[in-house]
Design an enzyme around this catalytic site. Sequence first.
Site, PDB file in Angstrom:
ATOM      1  N   ASN A  46      52.170  50.549  35.797  1.00  0.00           N
ATOM      2  CA  ASN A  46      52.056  51.481  36.922  1.00  0.00           C
ATOM      3  C   ASN A  46      51.960  50.674  38.227  1.00  0.00           C
ATOM      4  O   ASN A  46      51.211  49.707  38.308  1.00  0.00           O
ATOM      5  CB  ASN A  46      50.810  52.350  36.765  1.00  0.00           C
ATOM      6  CG  ASN A  46      50.497  52.617  35.304  1.00  0.00           C
ATOM      7  OD1 ASN A  46      50.245  51.688  34.546  1.00  0.00           O
ATOM      8  ND2 ASN A  46      50.524  53.850  34.896  1.00  0.00           N
ATOM      9  N   HIS A  91      58.004  56.335  38.980  1.00  0.00           N
ATOM     10  CA  HIS A  91      57.728  54.996  39.478  1.00  0.00           C
ATOM     11  C   HIS A  91      58.986  54.379  40.094  1.00  0.00           C
ATOM     12  O   HIS A  91      59.278  53.205  39.896  1.00  0.00           O
ATOM     13  CB  HIS A  91      57.183  54.099  38.345  1.00  0.00           C
ATOM     14  CG  HIS A  91      55.830  54.508  37.868  1.00  0.00           C
ATOM     15  ND1 HIS A  91      55.312  54.138  36.644  1.00  0.00           N
ATOM     16  CD2 HIS A  91      54.874  55.262  38.465  1.00  0.00           C
ATOM     17  CE1 HIS A  91      54.092  54.653  36.513  1.00  0.00           C
ATOM     18  NE2 HIS A  91      53.805  55.337  37.595  1.00  0.00           N
TER      19      HIS A  91
HETATM   20  C1  LIG Z   1      51.644  62.860  37.436  1.00  0.00           C
HETATM   21  C2  LIG Z   1      51.546  61.550  38.148  1.00  0.00           C
HETATM   22  C3  LIG Z   1      50.853  60.503  37.545  1.00  0.00           C
HETATM   23  C4  LIG Z   1      50.815  59.257  38.160  1.00  0.00           C
HETATM   24  N1  LIG Z   1      50.052  58.289  37.591  1.00  0.00           N
HETATM   25  C5  LIG Z   1      50.006  57.059  38.145  1.00  0.00           C
HETATM   26  C6  LIG Z   1      49.160  56.061  37.605  1.00  0.00           C
HETATM   27  O1  LIG Z   1      48.404  56.296  36.652  1.00  0.00           O
HETATM   28  N2  LIG Z   1      49.178  54.820  38.168  1.00  0.00           N
HETATM   29  C7  LIG Z   1      49.993  54.543  39.230  1.00  0.00           C
HETATM   30  O2  LIG Z   1      49.989  53.381  39.672  1.00  0.00           O
HETATM   31  N3  LIG Z   1      50.775  55.484  39.777  1.00  0.00           N
HETATM   32  C8  LIG Z   1      50.783  56.744  39.274  1.00  0.00           C
HETATM   33  N4  LIG Z   1      51.549  57.718  39.855  1.00  0.00           N
HETATM   34  C9  LIG Z   1      52.411  57.346  40.979  1.00  0.00           C
HETATM   35  C10 LIG Z   1      51.577  57.182  42.245  1.00  0.00           C
HETATM   36  O3  LIG Z   1      50.969  58.388  42.566  1.00  0.00           O
HETATM   37  C11 LIG Z   1      52.483  56.663  43.337  1.00  0.00           C
HETATM   38  O4  LIG Z   1      52.893  55.351  42.966  1.00  0.00           O
HETATM   39  C12 LIG Z   1      51.779  56.581  44.691  1.00  0.00           C
HETATM   40  O5  LIG Z   1      51.272  57.826  45.081  1.00  0.00           O
HETATM   41  C13 LIG Z   1      52.734  56.054  45.751  1.00  0.00           C
HETATM   42  O6  LIG Z   1      52.056  56.022  46.977  1.00  0.00           O
HETATM   43  P1  LIG Z   1      52.804  56.202  48.384  1.00  0.00           P
HETATM   44  O7  LIG Z   1      51.735  56.375  49.407  1.00  0.00           O
HETATM   45  O8  LIG Z   1      53.765  55.092  48.554  1.00  0.00           O
HETATM   46  O9  LIG Z   1      53.701  57.517  48.223  1.00  0.00           O
HETATM   47  P2  LIG Z   1      53.289  59.049  48.029  1.00  0.00           P
HETATM   48  O10 LIG Z   1      52.052  59.184  47.243  1.00  0.00           O
HETATM   49  O11 LIG Z   1      54.518  59.698  47.540  1.00  0.00           O
HETATM   50  O12 LIG Z   1      52.975  59.547  49.520  1.00  0.00           O
HETATM   51  C14 LIG Z   1      53.988  59.610  50.493  1.00  0.00           C
HETATM   52  C15 LIG Z   1      53.569  60.603  51.577  1.00  0.00           C
HETATM   53  O13 LIG Z   1      54.566  60.593  52.600  1.00  0.00           O
HETATM   54  C16 LIG Z   1      54.779  61.919  53.049  1.00  0.00           C
HETATM   55  N5  LIG Z   1      56.114  61.981  53.659  1.00  0.00           N
HETATM   56  C17 LIG Z   1      57.324  61.951  53.050  1.00  0.00           C
HETATM   57  N6  LIG Z   1      58.311  62.023  53.963  1.00  0.00           N
HETATM   58  C18 LIG Z   1      57.716  62.075  55.187  1.00  0.00           C
HETATM   59  C19 LIG Z   1      58.197  62.165  56.534  1.00  0.00           C
HETATM   60  N7  LIG Z   1      59.521  62.204  56.816  1.00  0.00           N
HETATM   61  N8  LIG Z   1      57.291  62.227  57.550  1.00  0.00           N
HETATM   62  C20 LIG Z   1      55.943  62.197  57.296  1.00  0.00           C
HETATM   63  N9  LIG Z   1      55.450  62.128  56.033  1.00  0.00           N
HETATM   64  C21 LIG Z   1      56.316  62.052  55.008  1.00  0.00           C
HETATM   65  C22 LIG Z   1      54.598  62.773  51.807  1.00  0.00           C
HETATM   66  O14 LIG Z   1      54.231  64.112  52.154  1.00  0.00           O
HETATM   67  C23 LIG Z   1      53.464  62.041  51.068  1.00  0.00           C
HETATM   68  O15 LIG Z   1      52.193  62.563  51.426  1.00  0.00           O
HETATM   69  C24 LIG Z   1      51.536  59.017  39.350  1.00  0.00           C
HETATM   70  C25 LIG Z   1      52.181  60.087  39.996  1.00  0.00           C
HETATM   71  C26 LIG Z   1      52.157  61.341  39.414  1.00  0.00           C
HETATM   72  C27 LIG Z   1      52.766  62.491  40.170  1.00  0.00           C
END
Ligand SMILES: Cc1cc2nc3c(=O)[nH]c(=O)nc-3n(C[C@H](O)[C@H](O)[C@H](O)COP(=O)(O)OP(=O)(O)OC[C@H]3O[C@@H](n4cnc5c(N)ncnc54)[C@H](O)[C@@H]3O)c2cc1C
Length: 563
Positions: free
Chosen positions: A542, A490
Amino acid sequence: MCFHHGPQVFIAGSGPIGATFAAELHRINPKLKILMTDIGGLDTAVPGSHKKNSIDFQKDIDRFVHIIQSQLTTIPTPERKLIPQHLFVFSTKANSSSKWFVRNNQNPEQLPEFNLGAEAVTRCVGGMSTHWTCACPELDPDLERPRLDEDDTKNNAEWVRLYTRAKKLIGVGENQFSHSIRHQLVLDTLIKEFPAVGNAPARKFKALPLACDRDTVDPRFVTWHDLGVSLKVDEEEVVRAGDFFELYPNTRCTRVWQLPGKGEIDFVECTRLRLGKVDTNVQVKAKVYIIAAGAVGTPQILANSFFAKEQEMPALGKYITEQTMAFCQIMLYRDLIADVREHPKEDWKKRVEDHIRDFPLDPIAMPFDEPEPQVTSPISKEHPWHTQIHRDAFSYGKVGATIDSRVVVDLRFFGRNEPVETNTLTFSDKHRDGYDMPQPTFHFQMTPQSRKESGMMMADANHVWQVATKLGGYLPGSEPQFLEPGLALHLAVSTHSKSAKPPHPPGNVKNYSVVDEFSQVYDFSNLFLGGNGIIPTAFAANPTLTSMCYAIRASTVIAEKAK
Ligand SMILES: Cc1cc2nc3c(=O)[nH]c(=O)nc-3n(C[C@H](O)[C@H](O)[C@H](O)COP(=O)(O)OP(=O)(O)OC[C@H]3O[C@@H](n4cnc5c(N)ncnc54)[C@H](O)[C@@H]3O)c2cc1C
């Protein structure tokens, strides 16, 4: 629409936050053309869908541990000091000027004592929401939640609006597990064991808000939510929806380029990593650019863009936070299990009797696929941490294969860390990661206040167990323990927004925030950011639901600019 002409909005990152921007922008203006890229590949049949929905993991949650482990790339890793000097004389070794190997995420600039050793990224379409636990609590208004408006009434109303919309988008509920014997055993026992004493109120235990649905046809199963939708994948592996949305997997957003002196992004430079035959390097022009590549990927793209030097974005990567985690696993108390057989509640009776009839040799009188408990104790002034009492797969806490998972319960405690300027995420101008982006380096230490709260949290982990000995006893090897820093996954505040109410550090707003309250980067009329990095406050719960709120809020402004 294609790379060269057409999109009004460009989004880097197809995780839940990039997807929230796309969904919300499409809702506001279905005519907007949106182009998204993700550095990762398409590894699910439905783009971005949750992998835990596979029948294999619905039947055995512990098997999902391996999927999570395989999806997490830890960043960064301090360099290996072990130089294999003893190998054959003709084996390769690092030379004396570079000293150590630097591939496989090894980062000579990362000091182990300041590392978040378990911090990781997931690179695939859908990001971390292809494996997340789906816990979606709101941040506490007094203890965690940032301010969006100086006025209390307006601030509260705005959060109610945003949380309502975000919950609808990702589908959050609190009763998907309420019928379960295992869930009721745990929740009822905790409520009974932590009553009000004197002036102290009863400790609050309730169902964990989750983004999932119980299957109406076969209620043994649940569908874990993601923001993947039914999209068509063409022969070039481009994901399309009508003529308004395209997603290019395996396509790195490398950097954004500005129009010199204009405060405006001119184009974004992308690289298709696999389809090398055409358009390996492309420039994408849009009206508005959104970077939502995760709490590490987003500042990484900015740091790799030539304008993001110290003087232009002084707060980039500063004030980072990560939660402290304590964890233990218990095996349910035998009297509780015996009670299920001997005194089943009215609504359990049929399930219990059927099971005893069908499996007379089973010592546990409940169906094999009885759903797991999903309980939480939210943050409070007395207990300023977030607690989850459930049974789910993570990259750790794998139950021994011989233990019946119906009697195992996980207790997870998440502690806050305050944002301080000296906790930083910086990007190297010498070393590159495996995807040819600047190597990230953490400089993170817990503050005295966070240490104090962590100590209290660990005492609470012991206390919850002691008071709740009626709940169960420790699983050997899973006694209360702190987990490696970063394991909460997180990471936040790396691209943080301005909070509407001081106290702020003195000086220019750009010294302590990267974006305004609508997630727009200062001094750029068409650049917006998304993800947990936006949240500017210390929080224990979370964060994804709250980051979705920020994306929803920004989308109103973006839709207007992109028209
Ligand atoms: C085991 C586990 C359990 C979790 N449980 C919870 C939960 O219960 N509740 C909760 O709130 N959160 C939970 N999380 C965290 C949650 O998944 C994240 O907070 C959330 O996915 C963040 O979303 P995001 O889209 O910002 O980032 P991400 O999900 O990290 O997505 C970012 C995307 O950007 C892409 N990317 C990176 N760099 C580049 C680039 N240079 N060019 C193009 N694409 C790029 C990556 O490939 C990825 O697909 C958990 C995570 C895990 C792994």
